[in-house]
Design an enzyme around this catalytic site. Structure first.
Site, mmCIF file in Angstrom:
data_model
loop_
_atom_site.group_PDB
_atom_site.id
_atom_site.type_symbol
_atom_site.label_atom_id
_atom_site.label_comp_id
_atom_site.label_asym_id
_atom_site.label_seq_id
_atom_site.Cartn_x
_atom_site.Cartn_y
_atom_site.Cartn_z
ATOM 1 N N ASN A 10 0.862 -1.179 0.000
ATOM 2 C CA ASN A 10 0.000 0.000 0.000
ATOM 3 C C ASN A 10 0.898 1.228 0.000
ATOM 4 O O ASN A 10 1.491 1.564 1.017
ATOM 5 C CB ASN A 10 -0.884 -0.036 1.267
ATOM 6 N N LYS A 12 0.151 4.240 -0.158
ATOM 7 C CA LYS A 12 -0.498 5.403 0.480
ATOM 8 C C LYS A 12 -0.310 6.659 -0.391
ATOM 9 O O LYS A 12 -0.306 6.559 -1.609
ATOM 10 C CB LYS A 12 0.054 5.596 1.895
ATOM 11 N N HIS A 96 -9.377 0.735 4.768
ATOM 12 C CA HIS A 96 -8.107 0.900 5.492
ATOM 13 C C HIS A 96 -8.347 1.786 6.717
ATOM 14 O O HIS A 96 -9.151 2.715 6.675
ATOM 15 C CB HIS A 96 -7.064 1.525 4.561
ATOM 16 N N GLU A 98 -6.776 4.148 7.933
ATOM 17 C CA GLU A 98 -6.579 5.599 7.721
ATOM 18 C C GLU A 98 -7.820 6.209 7.090
ATOM 19 O O GLU A 98 -8.168 7.359 7.362
ATOM 20 C CB GLU A 98 -5.323 5.829 6.862
ATOM 21 N N GLU A 168 -5.292 -5.606 10.475
ATOM 22 C CA GLU A 168 -4.296 -4.583 10.751
ATOM 23 C C GLU A 168 -4.632 -3.884 12.072
ATOM 24 O O GLU A 168 -5.454 -2.958 12.098
ATOM 25 C CB GLU A 168 -4.287 -3.545 9.631
ATOM 26 N N GLY A 174 2.302 1.847 10.898
ATOM 27 C CA GLY A 174 3.205 2.990 10.775
ATOM 28 C C GLY A 174 3.838 3.416 12.081
ATOM 29 O O GLY A 174 4.432 4.490 12.167
ATOM 30 N N SER A 214 3.444 -2.566 10.416
ATOM 31 C CA SER A 214 4.908 -2.507 10.594
ATOM 32 C C SER A 214 5.619 -3.809 10.239
ATOM 33 O O SER A 214 6.575 -4.185 10.903
ATOM 34 C CB SER A 214 5.249 -2.062 12.020
HETATM 35 C C1 PEP Z 1 -0.708 -0.276 6.067
HETATM 36 O O1 PEP Z 1 -0.773 0.874 5.709
HETATM 37 O O2 PEP Z 1 -1.593 -1.064 5.694
HETATM 38 C C2 PEP Z 1 0.407 -0.713 6.895
HETATM 39 C C3 PEP Z 1 0.378 -1.917 7.378
HETATM 40 O O3 PEP Z 1 1.419 0.197 7.106
HETATM 41 P P1 PEP Z 1 2.842 -0.086 7.828
HETATM 42 O O4 PEP Z 1 3.413 -1.328 7.190
HETATM 43 O O5 PEP Z 1 3.667 1.126 7.517
HETATM 44 O O6 PEP Z 1 2.578 -0.259 9.276
#
Ligand code: PEP
Length: 257
Positions: A10, A12, A96, A98, A168, A174, A214
């Site tokens: 992703n 973003k 997601h 976000e 997630e 992040g 992460s």
């Molecule tokens: C994500 O945006 O779905 C995600 C898992 O981000 P990160 O790997 O940076 O934690």
């Protein structure tokens, strides 16, 4: 059970068109040996068509990060399922955290978007996960179950063949904090149990459930080894071809074991 293993990136709101082309090219070159793992890249809308030109002859699939549920109309700033398809996307990320946190996405809008995607023959990566305070209040199961019931309301088992779920935990996205393999496995198993309850055992057994939060080359193996973890949705570590490719190769090696 040999479920489809999927590593998705992703991107973003990162990468201009020239940067996107460069990254997509590097990923393509570094993953020509990958056979058992489905790779998906999800650049911003603006780079979809360009990235598609780079990967269309490869086995890498293209995904968008969001869609609106209407086909067309006076919806300034929105993008329809047909539009991302016309740019080459075959997948779309829906719900997601976000989008839930910053853009008012709810279980109801997630449900509408999933239905719109499936009606347009797009495959979906549907994100669920709890906030830190919800984990601390011991309500992770309830939160995730509610998100799943809301997201898949009105869908049938056949629809679910085109769905991937990404678990997630929001506190791990992040932040550099990762769920422990045990914490992740526990929720993945719970998600599979809920899917079994809502649909049936075949749907649950065949469902790809990715972990996200992460994931990096250093922690990928221990997470991807868990029995109910079938891949990963990657944010930060997918923005560099080296780290994204390292995680893909970890998945591939585990699949071939
Ligand atoms: C994500 O945006 O779905 C995600 C898992 O981000 P990160 O790997 O940076 O934690």
């Amino acid at each position: 059970m040999k479920r489809k293993k999927v590593i998705a990136g992703n991107w973003k709101m990162f990468k201009t068109n020239s940067e996107a082309l460069q990254l997509a090219n590097q990923i393509r070159i570094k993953t020509t040996d990958i056979k058992a793992t489905q790779i998906i890249v999800c650049p911003p809308f603006t780079a979809l068509a360009n990235v598609n030109e780079v990967i269309k002859e490869s086995s890498i699939a293209l995904g968008a990060q969001n869609i609106y549920w209407e086909k067309e109309g006076a919806f300034t700033g929105e993008i329809s399922p047909g539009m991302i398809k016309s740019a080459g996307a075959t997948y779309v990320i829906i719900g997601h955290s976000e989008r839930r946190q910053y853009f008012g996405e709810t279980d109801e809008t997630v449900n509408k978007k999933i239905k719109a995607a499936l009606e347009n023959s797009l495959k979906t990566i549907v994100c669920v996960g709890e906030l830190l305070e919800q984990r601390e209040a011991n309500i992770t199961r309830e939160v995730v179950t509610k998100q799943i019931k809301g997201a898949f309301a009105g869908l049938n088992g056949a629809d679910m063949q085109h769905v991937i779920i990404a678990y997630e935990p929001v506190w791990a996205i992040g932040t550099g904090k990762t769920a422990t393999p045990e914490q992740a496995q526990e929720v993945h198993a719970e998600i599979r149990r809920v899917i079994n309850e809502l649909f049936d055992k075949t749907v649950a057994d065949n469902l790809t459930i990715q972990y996200g939060g992460s994931v990096k080359p250093e922690n990928a193996e221990i997470l991807l080894k868990q029995v109910d973890i079938d891949g990963a949705l990657i944010g930060g570590a997918c923005l560099k071809a080296d780290s994204f490719s390292a995680i893909i190769h970890t998945m591939e090696n585990l699949s071939n074991e």
